[in-house]
Write an enzyme that holds these catalytic residues in place. Structure first.
Site, mmCIF file in Angstrom:
data_model
loop_
_atom_site.group_PDB
_atom_site.id
_atom_site.type_symbol
_atom_site.label_atom_id
_atom_site.label_comp_id
_atom_site.label_asym_id
_atom_site.label_seq_id
_atom_site.Cartn_x
_atom_site.Cartn_y
_atom_site.Cartn_z
ATOM 1 N N ASP A 228 61.356 3.112 7.406
ATOM 2 C CA ASP A 228 61.490 2.272 6.213
ATOM 3 C C ASP A 228 61.630 0.808 6.609
ATOM 4 O O ASP A 228 61.049 -0.079 5.976
ATOM 5 C CB ASP A 228 62.699 2.734 5.392
ATOM 6 C CG ASP A 228 62.777 2.012 4.051
ATOM 7 O OD1 ASP A 228 61.829 2.136 3.264
ATOM 8 O OD2 ASP A 228 63.777 1.316 3.802
ATOM 9 N N LYS A 232 59.122 -2.667 5.887
ATOM 10 C CA LYS A 232 59.573 -3.976 5.414
ATOM 11 C C LYS A 232 59.170 -5.083 6.386
ATOM 12 O O LYS A 232 58.785 -6.180 5.964
ATOM 13 C CB LYS A 232 61.089 -3.948 5.202
ATOM 14 C CG LYS A 232 61.490 -2.996 4.070
ATOM 15 C CD LYS A 232 63.000 -2.862 3.923
ATOM 16 C CE LYS A 232 63.336 -1.915 2.767
ATOM 17 N NZ LYS A 232 64.786 -1.752 2.581
#
Length: 378
Positions: A228, A232
């Protein structure tokens, strides 16, 4: 032009009606009357969709009563996202207003449609990281489609939920600052784990605590893997003009190699079983935190984009106790922008970066931006 002729209307199509979707619809409907009074712009929910069904709402705000209570309005049909977009764009054309499609899912399917939506003139706002961190070629087509359609792809909430991380970066770049490096703690889950974990505490017990408090995914490996955070970092790197594919981001996972493909026994809950397996690695993790403590440092899981060298990374790092990352609280996200103007101390943005209400607020901020733009053009 229907009800309230002469008042420009922003027609909203909501894709994904789970925690974030319901929260967003609630925020929009709660503030609609006040915003119309302040801006002279109406906002109207024109369609809502969940996994298998959708409701295409008639003009004039019908269906708002059910949505306001968090209920599902009557008149559902099988989900068909191109048809949903056509309905929202049609409503905007009929009223002389604009259309915005909000994707609250974590799925790749809506991201495949952004290009068409934007090219047709609809704004797209989303916390979904799939487009921003997906194939570079698709990303570039999405950005080009927004320019062609006179619309905008709005993705502030993909990196920090309601915490402004993209906007300050865009502001610095637009003003002519030279951004040299952006680094941060981009996972609320991993922030909580490393803010909580102190020498003498077992790492597996801190992960268990985070899981029991609802910070982790059902399988904590989804957080500990760093994937994750890599998404980003990819989004931020592209914002800085770098061409980066997600698979090229080097990630030092916190999941021990032996547990990466491990599966629980029949009938075991994956989260509970994984934490038990993690106990075997407590001594190894204890050595890491003890070494950091002896050096007067803390451990933090950080994503970094170094523009000068072109390097991106996601890994566990050691930082002095007076470093901004050492001062992160609870489950804060924190980002440091190292630029020509902000030196020797970087510009730092810190705050909660996860949760349905905060994420919805980030998307609602994009809806407000579009409404403000409509006010200026009237």
């Amino acid at each position: 032009a229907g009800q309230g002729a002469g008042v420009p209307t922003l027609h909203v199509g909501v894709v994904g009606y789970g925690l974030v979707g319901k929260e967003l619809v609630g925020q929009i409907l709660t503030n609609a009357a006040k915003l119309e009074k302040e801006l002279g712009v109406r906002v109207e929910i024109s369609a809502v969709a969940r996994a298998k069904h959708m409701v295409l709402l008639p003009p004039g705000g019908a269906g708002a009563a059910a949505l306001r209570s968090g209920a599902w309005p009557a008149g559902e049909v099988a989900a068909d996202l191109p048809r949903l977009a056509d309905h929202v764009l049609g409503a905007a054309a009929a009223s002389g207003g604009r259309a915005i499609i909000v994707d609250n899912t974590a799925s790749d399917a809506p991201a495949e449609l952004y290009e068409a939506w934007l090219a047709a003139g609809a704004f797209v706002a989303t916390p979904n990281k799939r487009a921003g961190s997906g194939p570079q070629e698709r990303y570039e087509k999405i950005m080009a489609a927004a320019r062609k359609g006179g619309s905008r792809f709005m993705y502030e909430s993909t990196v920090g939920a309601g915490l402004p991380i993209i906007a300050p970066l865009q502001g610095l770049l637009a003003a002519g600052d030279d951004v040299k490096k952006v680094e941060g703690i981009f996972s609320g889950t991993l922030s909580y784990i490393f803010n909580t974990w102190k020498p003498g505490m077992k790492f597996s017990e801190v992960v268990k605590d985070a899981k029991e408090k609802g910070f982790t995914e059902p399988d904590p490996r989804d957080d500990l893997s760093g994937t994750d955070v890599a998404r980003k970092v990819t989004i931020l790197a592209r914002e800085l003009g770098m061409k980066v594919e997600l698979g090229e981001v080097p990630v030092k996972s916190l999941v021990p190699a032996a547990l990466q493909d491990w599966q629980p026994k029949e009938g075991e809950k994956v989260g509970d079983a994984f934490v038990r397996e993690l106990e075997a690695y407590d001594a190894e993790m204890d050595a890491l935190i003890s070494e950091a403590e002896a050096a007067g440092e803390v451990l933090r899981f950080v994503g970094s984009v170094d523009v000068a060298s072109g390097a991106v990374s996601v890994q566990l790092g050691r930082f002095p106790k007076d470093h901004p990352f050492a001062g992160a609280q609870f489950a804060d996200n924190i980002v440091a922008y190292h630029t020509t103007w902000y030196t020797p101390r970087p510009l730092v943005v810190q705050g909660p970066g996860a949760g349905a209400a905060v994420t919805a607020a980030g998307v609602f901020g994009n809806v407000l931006e579009v409404m403000q733009g409509m006010k200026k053009s009237t």
